[in-house]
Motif scaffolding. Sequence first.
Motif, PDB file in Angstrom:
ATOM      1  N   ARG A   4      15.815   8.157 -16.023  1.00 55.86           N
ATOM      2  CA  ARG A   4      15.041   8.094 -14.774  1.00 55.86           C
ATOM      3  C   ARG A   4      13.894   7.091 -14.888  1.00 55.86           C
ATOM      4  NH1 ARG A   4      12.602  13.677 -12.730  1.00 55.86           N
ATOM      5  NH2 ARG A   4      11.281  13.293 -14.540  1.00 55.86           N
ATOM      6  N   ALA A   5      13.238   7.055 -16.075  1.00 52.08           N
ATOM      7  CA  ALA A   5      12.156   6.090 -16.283  1.00 52.08           C
ATOM      8  C   ALA A   5      12.683   4.664 -16.277  1.00 52.08           C
ATOM      9  CB  ALA A   5      11.440   6.387 -17.600  1.00 52.08           C
ATOM     10  N   LEU A   6      13.878   4.477 -16.815  1.00 56.16           N
ATOM     11  CA  LEU A   6      14.472   3.139 -16.853  1.00 56.16           C
ATOM     12  C   LEU A   6      15.032   2.720 -15.498  1.00 56.16           C
ATOM     13  CD1 LEU A   6      16.397   3.412 -20.245  1.00 56.16           C
ATOM     14  CD2 LEU A   6      14.306   2.104 -19.819  1.00 56.16           C
ATOM     15  N   ALA A   7      15.149   3.678 -14.577  1.00 57.41           N
ATOM     16  CA  ALA A   7      15.703   3.368 -13.254  1.00 57.41           C
ATOM     17  C   ALA A   7      14.799   2.419 -12.479  1.00 57.41           C
ATOM     18  CB  ALA A   7      15.915   4.652 -12.457  1.00 57.41           C
ATOM     19  N   VAL A   8      13.492   2.560 -12.703  1.00 57.05           N
ATOM     20  CA  VAL A   8      12.550   1.645 -12.063  1.00 57.05           C
ATOM     21  C   VAL A   8      12.555   0.361 -12.872  1.00 57.05           C
ATOM     22  CG1 VAL A   8      10.172   1.319 -11.307  1.00 57.05           C
ATOM     23  CG2 VAL A   8      11.165   3.616 -11.328  1.00 57.05           C
ATOM     24  N   ASP A   9      12.892  -0.738 -12.236  1.00 57.40           N
ATOM     25  CA  ASP A   9      13.088  -1.999 -12.952  1.00 57.40           C
ATOM     26  C   ASP A   9      11.742  -2.606 -13.318  1.00 57.40           C
ATOM     27  OD1 ASP A   9      14.246  -4.186 -14.101  1.00 57.40           O
ATOM     28  OD2 ASP A   9      14.666  -5.216 -12.216  1.00 57.40           O
ATOM     29  N   ARG A  55       4.698   1.754 -10.260  1.00 61.01           N
ATOM     30  CA  ARG A  55       5.214   0.450  -9.863  1.00 61.01           C
ATOM     31  C   ARG A  55       5.404  -0.499 -11.041  1.00 61.01           C
ATOM     32  NH1 ARG A  55       7.451   1.388  -5.042  1.00 61.01           N
ATOM     33  NH2 ARG A  55       6.016   2.474  -3.657  1.00 61.01           N
ATOM     34  N   GLN A  56       4.620  -0.326 -12.092  1.00 60.43           N
ATOM     35  CA  GLN A  56       4.659  -1.270 -13.198  1.00 60.43           C
ATOM     36  C   GLN A  56       5.266  -0.677 -14.466  1.00 60.43           C
ATOM     37  OE1 GLN A  56       0.398  -1.811 -12.886  1.00 60.43           O
ATOM     38  NE2 GLN A  56       0.670  -3.991 -12.580  1.00 60.43           N
ATOM     39  N   ALA A  57       5.460   0.637 -14.500  1.00 59.61           N
ATOM     40  CA  ALA A  57       5.929   1.270 -15.739  1.00 59.61           C
ATOM     41  C   ALA A  57       6.783   2.489 -15.443  1.00 59.61           C
ATOM     42  CB  ALA A  57       4.737   1.667 -16.614  1.00 59.61           C
ATOM     43  N   GLY A  58       7.788   2.698 -16.298  1.00 56.83           N
ATOM     44  CA  GLY A  58       8.486   3.972 -16.327  1.00 56.83           C
ATOM     45  C   GLY A  58       7.758   4.876 -17.299  1.00 56.83           C
ATOM     46  N   VAL A  59       7.609   6.159 -16.947  1.00 62.99           N
ATOM     47  CA  VAL A  59       6.828   7.091 -17.761  1.00 62.99           C
ATOM     48  C   VAL A  59       7.685   8.298 -18.109  1.00 62.99           C
ATOM     49  CG1 VAL A  59       4.710   8.444 -17.938  1.00 62.99           C
ATOM     50  CG2 VAL A  59       4.728   6.333 -16.583  1.00 62.99           C
ATOM     51  N   VAL A  60       7.656   8.691 -19.393  1.00 56.58           N
ATOM     52  CA  VAL A  60       8.364   9.882 -19.872  1.00 56.58           C
ATOM     53  C   VAL A  60       7.344  10.792 -20.548  1.00 56.58           C
ATOM     54  CG1 VAL A  60      10.205  10.785 -21.337  1.00 56.58           C
ATOM     55  CG2 VAL A  60      10.470   8.547 -20.237  1.00 56.58           C
ATOM     56  N   PHE A  61       7.331  12.061 -20.140  1.00 62.02           N
ATOM     57  CA  PHE A  61       6.376  13.028 -20.678  1.00 62.02           C
ATOM     58  C   PHE A  61       7.041  13.906 -21.729  1.00 62.02           C
ATOM     59  CE2 PHE A  61       5.079  12.013 -16.339  1.00 62.02           C
ATOM     60  CZ  PHE A  61       3.750  11.639 -16.529  1.00 62.02           C
ATOM     61  N   GLN A  62       6.220  14.780 -22.350  1.00 66.26           N
ATOM     62  CA  GLN A  62       6.742  15.685 -23.374  1.00 66.26           C
ATOM     63  C   GLN A  62       7.803  16.615 -22.792  1.00 66.26           C
ATOM     64  OE1 GLN A  62       3.774  17.604 -25.783  1.00 66.26           O
ATOM     65  NE2 GLN A  62       5.131  19.244 -26.411  1.00 66.26           N
ATOM     66  N   GLN A  63       7.554  17.128 -21.591  1.00 64.63           N
ATOM     67  CA  GLN A  63       8.542  17.925 -20.875  1.00 64.63           C
ATOM     68  C   GLN A  63       9.268  17.019 -19.884  1.00 64.63           C
ATOM     69  OE1 GLN A  63       9.198  20.980 -21.779  1.00 64.63           O
ATOM     70  NE2 GLN A  63       7.506  20.977 -23.253  1.00 64.63           N
ATOM     71  N   PRO A  64      10.586  17.188 -19.730  1.00 63.60           N
ATOM     72  CA  PRO A  64      11.354  16.262 -18.886  1.00 63.60           C
ATOM     73  C   PRO A  64      10.900  16.203 -17.428  1.00 63.60           C
ATOM     74  CG  PRO A  64      12.820  17.568 -20.262  1.00 63.60           C
ATOM     75  CD  PRO A  64      11.451  18.159 -20.421  1.00 63.60           C
ATOM     76  N   ARG A  65      10.378  17.320 -16.882  1.00 68.11           N
ATOM     77  CA  ARG A  65       9.912  17.361 -15.497  1.00 68.11           C
ATOM     78  C   ARG A  65      11.000  16.920 -14.520  1.00 68.11           C
ATOM     79  NH1 ARG A  65       3.519  15.385 -15.746  1.00 68.11           N
ATOM     80  NH2 ARG A  65       2.949  16.655 -17.546  1.00 68.11           N
ATOM     81  N   LEU A  66      12.175  17.469 -14.694  1.00 68.11           N
ATOM     82  CA  LEU A  66      13.289  17.156 -13.810  1.00 68.11           C
ATOM     83  C   LEU A  66      13.271  18.067 -12.594  1.00 68.11           C
ATOM     84  CD1 LEU A  66      16.105  16.817 -16.508  1.00 68.11           C
ATOM     85  CD2 LEU A  66      14.650  15.008 -15.551  1.00 68.11           C
ATOM     86  N   PHE A  67      13.991  17.672 -11.544  1.00 65.40           N
ATOM     87  CA  PHE A  67      14.134  18.504 -10.350  1.00 65.40           C
ATOM     88  C   PHE A  67      15.324  19.455 -10.571  1.00 65.40           C
ATOM     89  CE2 PHE A  67      12.612  14.371  -8.395  1.00 65.40           C
ATOM     90  CZ  PHE A  67      11.281  14.779  -8.324  1.00 65.40           C
ATOM     91  N   PRO A  68      15.082  20.760 -10.746  1.00 67.70           N
ATOM     92  CA  PRO A  68      16.184  21.666 -11.090  1.00 67.70           C
ATOM     93  C   PRO A  68      17.191  21.845  -9.969  1.00 67.70           C
ATOM     94  CG  PRO A  68      14.153  22.893 -10.719  1.00 67.70           C
ATOM     95  CD  PRO A  68      13.782  21.454 -10.715  1.00 67.70           C
ATOM     96  N   TRP A  69      16.796  21.544  -8.734  1.00 69.27           N
ATOM     97  CA  TRP A  69      17.728  21.696  -7.611  1.00 69.27           C
ATOM     98  C   TRP A  69      18.645  20.491  -7.443  1.00 69.27           C
ATOM     99  CZ3 TRP A  69      12.463  21.116  -7.261  1.00 69.27           C
ATOM    100  CH2 TRP A  69      11.989  19.941  -6.699  1.00 69.27           C
ATOM    101  N   ARG A  70      18.421  19.439  -8.232  1.00 63.80           N
ATOM    102  CA  ARG A  70      19.263  18.249  -8.163  1.00 63.80           C
ATOM    103  C   ARG A  70      20.212  18.194  -9.358  1.00 63.80           C
ATOM    104  NH1 ARG A  70      17.657  14.586  -4.360  1.00 63.80           N
ATOM    105  NH2 ARG A  70      15.508  14.720  -3.592  1.00 63.80           N
ATOM    106  N   THR A  71      21.282  17.469  -9.191  1.00 66.36           N
ATOM    107  CA  THR A  71      22.176  17.223 -10.320  1.00 66.36           C
ATOM    108  C   THR A  71      21.528  16.224 -11.272  1.00 66.36           C
ATOM    109  OG1 THR A  71      23.267  15.374  -9.207  1.00 66.36           O
ATOM    110  CG2 THR A  71      24.210  17.590  -8.874  1.00 66.36           C
ATOM    111  N   VAL A  72      22.182  16.025 -12.413  1.00 65.81           N
ATOM    112  CA  VAL A  72      21.714  15.011 -13.358  1.00 65.81           C
ATOM    113  C   VAL A  72      21.641  13.656 -12.669  1.00 65.81           C
ATOM    114  CG1 VAL A  72      22.378  13.742 -15.438  1.00 65.81           C
ATOM    115  CG2 VAL A  72      22.491  16.241 -15.420  1.00 65.81           C
ATOM    116  N   ARG A  73      22.712  13.286 -11.974  1.00 64.54           N
ATOM    117  CA  ARG A  73      22.728  12.006 -11.266  1.00 64.54           C
ATOM    118  C   ARG A  73      21.666  11.978 -10.169  1.00 64.54           C
ATOM    119  NH1 ARG A  73      27.115  12.490  -8.875  1.00 64.54           N
ATOM    120  NH2 ARG A  73      28.477  11.819 -10.576  1.00 64.54           N
ATOM    121  N   GLY A  74      21.503  13.096  -9.478  1.00 60.34           N
ATOM    122  CA  GLY A  74      20.519  13.165  -8.409  1.00 60.34           C
ATOM    123  C   GLY A  74      19.106  12.915  -8.892  1.00 60.34           C
TER     124      GLY A  74
END
Length: 275
Positions: free
Chosen positions: A163-168, A92-111
Amino acid sequence: MPSVPDTAPGARPPAPSEPAHVAVHNVIHTYGGAAGVPALGPLTLRIPDGGFLVLVGPSGCGKSTLLRLIAGFEQPTDGTITVAGQPPRPGRQAGVVFQQPRLFPWRTVRGNVESALRYAGVPRAEHRDRAEALLQRVGLAQTGDRRTWEISGGQQQRVAIARALAVDTPLLLLDEPFAALDSLTRERLQEDLRQVTAGTGTTVVLVTHSVDEAVFLASRTVVLSARPGRIVLDLPIDLPRAGRDPDELRGLPEYAACRKRIGHAVRAAAAQPTT
């Protein structure tokens, strides 16, 4: 005895009377309970609004632990942490980025970016435009329909940053986000990160093992001792960045002096016995 924080001549970290976006006060963290392994502290640290703080130190010194505590993923064994005057609230208070991207492989980049917008409560009708704007901001315009496994590792990390910046939120936490990348991609993303966060008022805390990355990115670098992590160097980085490309910046005598000082502190910390 804890080492006394060192500061550059004519410069200093924020005074206790100055407003801090992140305030860490007398924090101690132990894994395994009171009789377990001491990981961090005692540690007191104030990070002002808009500051770019980089944490460096030997492996196992508590850098990532401190980041998780600020994010609210863990609670300190003792002491207090506040973000904008409130206890940390995960997601809720921070966007977090880890060493590995941890993306959802079943979603598109935009998704992947839209999933963060949905979690943040952004109206569905705004998702596509907001996601495209964020992807453009990190240099990924026109990639929204691609799958994450169709893009490079460096591009995947850009998606994680978007994605981290998406949370305002005014706070961005990064745990060695470029460690797994080749040196050229790493330097390119370092420059992009500076540009994305510059002038936005975003407060950034980044963990790295790279002394060069610390000097290049930081407005202030903190070196932690061997476990349990305590501050052994608190160095403001005030370099004449305006109008200089990365190679020119790295060639400045001031840059070399900061790098030497931080490198010496990290090597000295690594030589200390852990407890």
